[in-house]
Design a protein around this motif. Sequence first.
Motif, PDB file in Angstrom:
ATOM      1  N   MET A  63      27.726 -50.465   9.453  1.00  0.00           N
ATOM      2  CA  MET A  63      28.670 -50.427   8.372  1.00  0.00           C
ATOM      3  C   MET A  63      29.388 -49.530   8.340  1.00  0.00           C
ATOM      4  O   MET A  63      30.252 -49.276   8.375  1.00  0.00           O
ATOM      5  N   VAL A  64      29.300 -48.360   9.615  1.00  0.00           N
ATOM      6  CA  VAL A  64      30.544 -47.244   9.464  1.00  0.00           C
ATOM      7  C   VAL A  64      32.012 -48.489  10.420  1.00  0.00           C
ATOM      8  O   VAL A  64      32.793 -47.823   9.832  1.00  0.00           O
ATOM      9  N   GLY A  65      30.985 -49.083  11.155  1.00  0.00           N
ATOM     10  CA  GLY A  65      32.623 -49.695  11.912  1.00  0.00           C
ATOM     11  C   GLY A  65      33.455 -50.386  11.383  1.00  0.00           C
ATOM     12  O   GLY A  65      34.510 -50.323  11.376  1.00  0.00           O
ATOM     13  N   LEU A  66      32.341 -51.269  10.164  1.00  0.00           N
ATOM     14  CA  LEU A  66      32.662 -51.903   9.496  1.00  0.00           C
ATOM     15  C   LEU A  66      33.800 -51.426   8.076  1.00  0.00           C
ATOM     16  O   LEU A  66      35.098 -51.881   8.306  1.00  0.00           O
ATOM     17  N   TRP A  67      33.473 -49.937   7.789  1.00  0.00           N
ATOM     18  CA  TRP A  67      34.064 -49.564   6.980  1.00  0.00           C
ATOM     19  C   TRP A  67      35.183 -49.415   7.371  1.00  0.00           C
ATOM     20  O   TRP A  67      36.161 -49.704   6.941  1.00  0.00           O
ATOM     21  N   ARG A  68      36.089 -48.856   8.759  1.00  0.00           N
ATOM     22  CA  ARG A  68      36.706 -48.158   9.022  1.00  0.00           C
ATOM     23  C   ARG A  68      38.026 -49.659   9.686  1.00  0.00           C
ATOM     24  O   ARG A  68      38.774 -48.741   9.567  1.00  0.00           O
ATOM     25  N   ARG A  69      37.396 -50.548   9.894  1.00  0.00           N
ATOM     26  CA  ARG A  69      37.860 -51.271  10.043  1.00  0.00           C
ATOM     27  C   ARG A  69      38.812 -51.694   8.959  1.00  0.00           C
ATOM     28  O   ARG A  69      39.682 -52.123   8.910  1.00  0.00           O
ATOM     29  N   CYS A  70      38.061 -51.982   7.742  1.00  0.00           N
ATOM     30  CA  CYS A  70      38.394 -52.160   6.501  1.00  0.00           C
ATOM     31  C   CYS A  70      39.602 -51.170   5.534  1.00  0.00           C
ATOM     32  O   CYS A  70      40.518 -51.618   5.709  1.00  0.00           O
ATOM     33  N   ALA A  71      38.810 -50.197   6.005  1.00  0.00           N
ATOM     34  CA  ALA A  71      39.489 -49.077   5.597  1.00  0.00           C
ATOM     35  C   ALA A  71      41.466 -48.941   6.157  1.00  0.00           C
ATOM     36  O   ALA A  71      42.712 -48.325   5.732  1.00  0.00           O
ATOM     37  N   ARG A  72      41.103 -49.585   7.605  1.00  0.00           N
ATOM     38  CA  ARG A  72      42.547 -49.313   8.356  1.00  0.00           C
ATOM     39  C   ARG A  72      43.046 -50.653   7.688  1.00  0.00           C
ATOM     40  O   ARG A  72      44.658 -50.411   7.699  1.00  0.00           O
ATOM     41  N   GLU A  73      42.998 -51.374   7.242  1.00  0.00           N
ATOM     42  CA  GLU A  73      43.157 -52.772   6.854  1.00  0.00           C
ATOM     43  C   GLU A  73      43.673 -52.581   5.351  1.00  0.00           C
ATOM     44  O   GLU A  73      45.277 -53.412   5.397  1.00  0.00           O
ATOM     45  N   ALA A  74      43.799 -51.735   4.670  1.00  0.00           N
ATOM     46  CA  ALA A  74      43.743 -51.042   3.605  1.00  0.00           C
ATOM     47  C   ALA A  74      44.205 -50.493   3.638  1.00  0.00           C
ATOM     48  O   ALA A  74      45.205 -49.787   2.657  1.00  0.00           O
ATOM     49  N   GLY A  75      45.257 -50.194   4.491  1.00  0.00           N
ATOM     50  CA  GLY A  75      46.377 -48.831   4.663  1.00  0.00           C
ATOM     51  C   GLY A  75      45.745 -47.526   4.497  1.00  0.00           C
ATOM     52  O   GLY A  75      46.667 -46.264   4.284  1.00  0.00           O
ATOM     53  N   ARG A  76      44.687 -47.098   5.042  1.00  0.00           N
ATOM     54  CA  ARG A  76      44.106 -46.000   4.318  1.00  0.00           C
ATOM     55  C   ARG A  76      44.521 -44.938   5.838  1.00  0.00           C
ATOM     56  O   ARG A  76      44.672 -45.868   7.255  1.00  0.00           O
ATOM     57  N   SER A  77      44.868 -43.593   5.633  1.00  0.00           N
ATOM     58  CA  SER A  77      45.510 -43.129   7.000  1.00  0.00           C
ATOM     59  C   SER A  77      44.155 -42.944   8.240  1.00  0.00           C
ATOM     60  O   SER A  77      42.611 -42.901   7.841  1.00  0.00           O
ATOM     61  N   ILE A 100      40.629 -41.455   6.540  1.00  0.00           N
ATOM     62  CA  ILE A 100      38.627 -42.768   7.534  1.00  0.00           C
ATOM     63  C   ILE A 100      37.999 -42.000   8.642  1.00  0.00           C
ATOM     64  O   ILE A 100      36.630 -41.911   9.006  1.00  0.00           O
ATOM     65  N   LEU A 101      39.104 -41.256   9.597  1.00  0.00           N
ATOM     66  CA  LEU A 101      37.589 -40.637  10.469  1.00  0.00           C
ATOM     67  C   LEU A 101      37.293 -39.655   9.856  1.00  0.00           C
ATOM     68  O   LEU A 101      35.702 -39.546  10.338  1.00  0.00           O
ATOM     69  N   GLU A 102      37.750 -38.697   8.535  1.00  0.00           N
ATOM     70  CA  GLU A 102      36.656 -37.637   8.124  1.00  0.00           C
ATOM     71  C   GLU A 102      36.054 -38.085   7.083  1.00  0.00           C
ATOM     72  O   GLU A 102      35.764 -37.368   6.015  1.00  0.00           O
TER      73      GLU A 102
END
Length: 344
Positions: free
Chosen positions: A210-224, A228-230
């Motif tokens: 779920m953390v991996g999915l969150w990170r992928r979706c956050a990157r796609e949404a333009g999050r820095s 994402i890391l923090e």
Amino acid sequence: MRVGTFVLAAQFPGQGQGEALHRAVRSAEVAEEAGLDSVWLAEHHFVPYGTCPSAITLAALLLGRTHTLRVGTAVSVLPTAHPVALGEQAALLHLTSGGRFSLGVGRGGPWVDLEVFGAGLKAYEEGFPESLDLLLRWLRESSVSGEGDRFAFREVPVVPRPAEAIGETDPAGPEVVVACTSPKSVRLAAERGLPMLLGMHVGDKEKADMVGLWRRCAREAGRSAAEILEAPHVSAGVAQIGDDGSEAREALLKAMPGWLKQGLDAHVTVDGRARAMRDPYAYTELLCGIHPVGTPQVCADRLAATAERTGITRFALLVEGSGDLAATEENVRRLGAEVLPQLG
């Protein structure tokens, strides 16, 4: 690593509701004395699984009784609450506590609560994104209007505004965390840059996925990359400390199945849909196997392993699994005195 408690105010068989709530309050007070980071408060209606019907109300009480402890809701159920009313309460607690309040929100379940509070099944099945976005706007803007299907109203000023904080309180407002149990809710949280609260019913692999999915979706949404890391996700679990593993397991296996059966059986669906119920004893055994249950060393090792496997370093741990007040207080004190020092 930040370790806190997860408080359900569980009513065990043979106990009164007042007893459950008293244990909940005392466990939070002892958590601060023991040097824990936080306490997270669950919210349920009409069931002995948890006797706190308003997590944000209990949070207000505990913020007033403590000085350093972060207090969060886990969670305030958005489909049965008006997001503006919840936002006003959250802003109030944020400002008056010096920034020690965290607002955890979730979709809840298809329970009779939806009927009692007049929200309806549609609020549960479709309305969570609208409610969440209205809540976030209330916490971040100076004036807000409702323009959605469920909430439509003229523009009104936000009072009190989190930006009016005095001192070191974060002017951005209270932290908002989203309880995530499905890919859909993970994407919803990630797109808005909100950290997740992941339940105690899943283990490290599921949480890491779920953390991996969150990170992928956050990157796609333009999050820095830094955001994402923090992201300060929270892992819910169970903690029971004993002088040996069998002692800790026995304390939970003796008490939790009766509470789980009584509490989960009491849930009533709003539309009569069939429910798949876990076997209470098997579920307790599962929790003992995947969470910090055992000696202080075992508990510290399991928390460290979860952090390494998932990247999550914040924990909300159920400490009332014995159902006994004195045993719960001792469990919290041992968590602070014998487990935390090993985590650094």
